[in-house]
Design a protein around this motif. Structure first.
Motif, PDB file in Angstrom:
ATOM      1  N   ASP A  50     -15.615  -9.119  -0.947  1.00  0.00           N
ATOM      2  CA  ASP A  50     -14.304  -9.743  -1.089  1.00  0.00           C
ATOM      3  C   ASP A  50     -13.364  -8.877  -1.925  1.00  0.00           C
ATOM      4  OD1 ASP A  50     -12.443 -11.683  -0.559  1.00  0.00           O
ATOM      5  OD2 ASP A  50     -13.004 -12.932  -2.263  1.00  0.00           O
ATOM      6  N   CYS A  51     -13.164  -7.630  -1.473  1.00  0.00           N
ATOM      7  CA  CYS A  51     -12.319  -6.678  -2.175  1.00  0.00           C
ATOM      8  C   CYS A  51     -11.681  -5.744  -1.167  1.00  0.00           C
ATOM      9  CB  CYS A  51     -13.146  -5.878  -3.187  1.00  0.00           C
ATOM     10  SG  CYS A  51     -14.533  -4.999  -2.442  1.00  0.00           S
ATOM     11  N   CYS A  52     -10.690  -4.991  -1.630  1.00  0.00           N
ATOM     12  CA  CYS A  52     -10.024  -4.019  -0.754  1.00  0.00           C
ATOM     13  C   CYS A  52      -9.862  -2.699  -1.490  1.00  0.00           C
ATOM     14  CB  CYS A  52      -8.645  -4.514  -0.329  1.00  0.00           C
ATOM     15  SG  CYS A  52      -8.704  -5.778   0.936  1.00  0.00           S
ATOM     16  N   GLN A  62      -4.649  -1.432  -0.393  1.00  0.00           N
ATOM     17  CA  GLN A  62      -4.079  -2.712  -0.800  1.00  0.00           C
ATOM     18  C   GLN A  62      -3.105  -3.224   0.258  1.00  0.00           C
ATOM     19  OE1 GLN A  62      -4.750  -4.750  -3.184  1.00  0.00           O
ATOM     20  NE2 GLN A  62      -6.113  -3.504  -4.411  1.00  0.00           N
ATOM     21  N   ASP A  63      -2.350  -2.325   0.861  1.00  0.00           N
ATOM     22  CA  ASP A  63      -1.376  -2.714   1.876  1.00  0.00           C
ATOM     23  C   ASP A  63      -1.927  -2.565   3.285  1.00  0.00           C
ATOM     24  OD1 ASP A  63       0.425  -3.118  -0.216  1.00  0.00           O
ATOM     25  OD2 ASP A  63       0.996  -0.990  -0.200  1.00  0.00           O
ATOM     26  N   ALA A  69     -10.899  -8.677   4.081  1.00  0.00           N
ATOM     27  CA  ALA A  69     -11.521  -9.467   3.030  1.00  0.00           C
ATOM     28  C   ALA A  69     -10.825 -10.822   2.932  1.00  0.00           C
ATOM     29  CB  ALA A  69     -11.431  -8.729   1.698  1.00  0.00           C
ATOM     30  N   LEU A  70     -11.548 -11.800   2.445  1.00  0.00           N
ATOM     31  CA  LEU A  70     -10.979 -13.141   2.317  1.00  0.00           C
ATOM     32  C   LEU A  70      -9.884 -13.212   1.268  1.00  0.00           C
ATOM     33  CD1 LEU A  70     -14.256 -15.247   2.546  1.00  0.00           C
ATOM     34  CD2 LEU A  70     -12.537 -14.911   4.311  1.00  0.00           C
ATOM     35  N   CYS A  71      -9.923 -12.314   0.293  1.00  0.00           N
ATOM     36  CA  CYS A  71      -8.904 -12.341  -0.760  1.00  0.00           C
ATOM     37  C   CYS A  71      -7.527 -11.995  -0.214  1.00  0.00           C
ATOM     38  CB  CYS A  71      -9.293 -11.412  -1.900  1.00  0.00           C
ATOM     39  SG  CYS A  71      -9.382  -9.680  -1.425  1.00  0.00           S
ATOM     40  N   SER A  76      -1.813 -11.960  -2.408  1.00  0.00           N
ATOM     41  CA  SER A  76      -1.268 -10.697  -1.901  1.00  0.00           C
ATOM     42  C   SER A  76      -2.065  -9.490  -2.383  1.00  0.00           C
ATOM     43  CB  SER A  76       0.193 -10.556  -2.326  1.00  0.00           C
ATOM     44  OG  SER A  76       0.271 -10.527  -3.736  1.00  0.00           O
ATOM     45  N   THR A  77      -2.762  -9.612  -3.500  1.00  0.00           N
ATOM     46  CA  THR A  77      -3.555  -8.489  -4.015  1.00  0.00           C
ATOM     47  C   THR A  77      -5.021  -8.881  -4.092  1.00  0.00           C
ATOM     48  OG1 THR A  77      -3.227  -9.190  -6.295  1.00  0.00           O
ATOM     49  CG2 THR A  77      -1.661  -7.579  -5.393  1.00  0.00           C
TER      50      THR A  77
END
Length: 131
Positions: A50-52, A62-63, A69-71, A76-77
């Motif tokens: 669950d990270c990017c 991030q963009d 990921a579910l987050c 937005s982050t």
């Protein structure tokens, strides 16, 4: 006895290296392995943890719309994967190093007992026998 001694040396060295690796070396190792991975593996890890992205070096993730990921859906982050990987690897290395040291010292006890009792006569044996 010799094989047990060699296993002790190998296991003791690996255990000490697990405990001695510092955070910067872990970061270098994680960073190097991240760039060797394929995109499918990266996306699977991002979904599982669950990270990017990895660290601040990879802020383009991030963009990135391909991060699934579910987050991403919740906010937005997302948290960077590198910090999560560092936390897990640091914990695992400490556990592995401690367990390895414990068993390596029990192996030394086995080597000592083998040296101590290797020439002992069997009390049930026939005393008039040659060996």
């Amino acid at each position: 006895m010799i094989i047990l001694g060699l296993v002790f040396i190998f296991q003791f060295g690996i255990s000490c290296s697990c405990l001695a690796i510092n955070r910067s070396k872990q970061t270098d190792l994680i960073n190097a392995s991240w760039w060797v991975m394929g995109n499918n593996t990266r996306h699977e890890l991002e979904r599982s943890f669950d990270c990017c992205g990895l660290f601040n070096l990879t802020t383009q993730y991030q963009d990135d719309a391909s991060c699934n990921a579910l987050c991403k859906n919740r906010s937005s982050t997302c948290q960077m994967c590198g910090e999560i990987f560092l936390k897990h690897s640091d914990e695992a290395l400490k556990i592995l190093g401690g367990v390895g040291l414990f068993f390596s010292f029990t192996e030394i006890l086995g080597v000592w007992l083998a040296m101590r009792f290797r020439n002992q006569k069997d009390p049930r044996a026939n005393p008039s026998a040659f060996l």
